[in-house]
Design a protein around this motif. Structure first.
Motif: not given
Length: 74
Positions: A8-36
């Motif tokens: 949609g825009s550059h800002e939306h892409g940045e927000r999506a990247a932040i969310i993806y980073s949080l979810l990937q960090t959960c996976k790396l830490q062995g945390i269920d992303p939905a529970a987090y």
């Protein structure tokens, strides 16, 4: 940046990247992303701004049922 071509825009892409980073960090830490996300989204409004680092996946500790009950009644 082509991955976010349809965000949609550059800002939306940045927000999506932040969310993806949080979810990937959960996976790396062995945390269920939905529970987090469920726990953090319930707690974030009442959490002190100076302690927001506690809610990052690498620092996150889920509340026990007793702790959760006391935060909801306060």
């Amino acid at each position: 940046m082509k991955n976010y071509l349809f965000a949609g825009s550059h800002e939306h892409g940045e927000r999506a990247a932040i969310i993806y980073s949080l979810l990937q960090t959960c996976k790396l830490q062995g945390i269920d992303p939905a529970a987090y996300l469920h726990d953090v989204l319930l707690r974030i409004n009442d959490h002190k701004q100076s302690k927001l680092r506690e809610l990052l996946p690498q620092n996150w500790k889920p509340l026990s049922r007793n702790e959760y009950a006391t935060t909801q009644t306060a």
